[in-house]
Design a protein around this motif. Structure first.
Motif, mmCIF file in Angstrom:
data_model
loop_
_atom_site.group_PDB
_atom_site.id
_atom_site.type_symbol
_atom_site.label_atom_id
_atom_site.label_comp_id
_atom_site.label_asym_id
_atom_site.label_seq_id
_atom_site.Cartn_x
_atom_site.Cartn_y
_atom_site.Cartn_z
ATOM 1 N N PRO A 1 -5.591 -2.030 6.210
ATOM 2 C CA PRO A 1 -6.242 -3.320 6.798
ATOM 3 C C PRO A 1 -5.204 -4.583 6.889
ATOM 4 O O PRO A 1 -5.549 -5.454 7.711
ATOM 5 C CB PRO A 1 -7.383 -3.709 5.972
ATOM 6 C CG PRO A 1 -7.800 -2.374 5.046
ATOM 7 C CD PRO A 1 -6.439 -1.612 5.203
ATOM 8 N N ARG B 1 -5.191 -0.403 11.411
ATOM 9 C CA ARG B 1 -5.903 -0.966 10.160
ATOM 10 C C ARG B 1 -7.034 0.088 9.751
ATOM 11 O O ARG B 1 -7.568 -0.198 8.638
ATOM 12 C CB ARG B 1 -6.755 -2.198 10.471
ATOM 13 C CG ARG B 1 -5.762 -3.407 10.761
ATOM 14 C CD ARG B 1 -6.384 -4.658 11.281
ATOM 15 N NE ARG B 1 -5.480 -5.985 11.363
ATOM 16 C CZ ARG B 1 -5.676 -6.952 11.477
ATOM 17 N NH1 ARG B 1 -7.030 -7.442 11.764
ATOM 18 N NH2 ARG B 1 -4.696 -8.062 11.301
ATOM 19 N N HIS C 1 -4.603 -2.216 16.835
ATOM 20 C CA HIS C 1 -4.730 -2.827 15.691
ATOM 21 C C HIS C 1 -6.117 -2.014 15.012
ATOM 22 O O HIS C 1 -6.122 -2.143 13.809
ATOM 23 C CB HIS C 1 -5.127 -4.176 15.711
ATOM 24 C CG HIS C 1 -6.320 -4.611 16.449
ATOM 25 N ND1 HIS C 1 -6.659 -4.782 17.808
ATOM 26 C CD2 HIS C 1 -7.674 -5.214 15.658
ATOM 27 C CE1 HIS C 1 -7.712 -5.129 18.112
ATOM 28 N NE2 HIS C 1 -8.484 -5.336 16.891
#
Length: 270
Positions: free
Chosen positions: A97, A93, A89
């Motif tokens: 995001p 991101r 993540h």
């Protein structure tokens, strides 16, 4: 007197864990004596395995970054392992995001880490489940609440399927996810190769026999069949240290083919 190891609840200290062995090879701190013993037996005949483990991790981050740059905004990471930064993540991101991630692993140590690290991270969930039971994962309420299967999805099987025995149908696991994936989705996969040095394969097989860390080394033709239904993107199925290497990847120490070979590839569903 030697200090006793702290063993998390639900963990058998006499049984090696693939997640903890990998953590040890990456220089982590979440492993037990049995895991170190397995890794050290392998390192004795294949001392470059630490670099291969790092190359496998860098392959994951490169592939996730590529998928996010192609517009993929949701990921299922199967066989997550003990968290290592940058995580999926974090990489995704950094591109956008809005990316969402489900982490899946059956190891209780991984679950404990996920509970701590992901408790306050919206759009990211960790579940304890067995990848060999894909219907359970696909039907999990956390997965259904976070993943939109009508939109492109990245499914990550990095360092996973060589721990799935032939009778457990690794191709069927891939197919179960493929059948739920929308066009534009991607499969990211790495696998231990039968083209590895025979002594390294024999040493690892002996050290992990009849344990969750037991691995099957498949040849190139068999690994390619795991991508059935997907179109491999360039450069295809190659050693992980050779997949889209960029200037940020410090893998120059792997200046010769490693004894333990792991190949990786990324396939897209058209």
């Amino acid at each position: 007197m030697a200090e006793l190891e702290r063993v998390p609840p639900g963990v058998d200290p006499t049984v090696p864990s693939s997640a903890r062995v990998y953590d040890y090879l990456l220089g982590g701190k979440d492993h037990l004596a049995i895991d170190r013993a397995v890794a050290d037996r392998l390192l004795a005949v294949a001392p470059d395995t630490r670099l291969v483990a790092r190359a496998n991790r860098l392959f994951l981050t490169r592939a996730v970054r590529h998928l996010a740059e192609q517009g993929v905004r949701q990921f299922i990471d199967l066989g997550t392992g003990i968290p290592t930064s940058p995580s999926v993540h974090e990489v995704a991101r950094a591109v956008n995001p809005a990316c969402r991630v489900i982490y899946v692993d059956y190891d209780p140590v991984v679950r404990l880490h996920a509970q701590v690290l992901l408790a306050d991270v919206p759009g990211v969930e960790g579940i304890q489940a067995d990848a060999r039971r894909p219907k359970d994962i696909l039907g999990d309420p956390y997965v259904g609440g976070l993943i939109d299967f009508e939109q492109p999805l990245g499914v990550l099987m990095v360092g996973l399927l060589h721990y799935v025995m032939d009778e457990e149908d690794p191709a069927g696991i891939v197919a179960a996810f493929r059948d739920r994936m929308a066009p534009g989705s991607h499969l990211v996969l790495t696998h231990g190769m039968a083209e590895s040095h025979p002594e390294a394969i024999a040493r690892l097989t002996t050290a992990t026999a009849n344990s969750p860390a037991q691995a099957v080394f498949r040849d190139r033709a068999r690994v390619l069949r795991l991508f059935d239904g997907f179109e491999l993107i360039g450069p295809g199925l190659v050693p992980v240290q050779d997949w889209r290497v960029d200037d940020e990847d410090d893998l120059n120490l792997l200046d010769a083919p490693p004894r333990l070979r792991i190949d990786g590839g990324v396939g897209v569903l058209r």
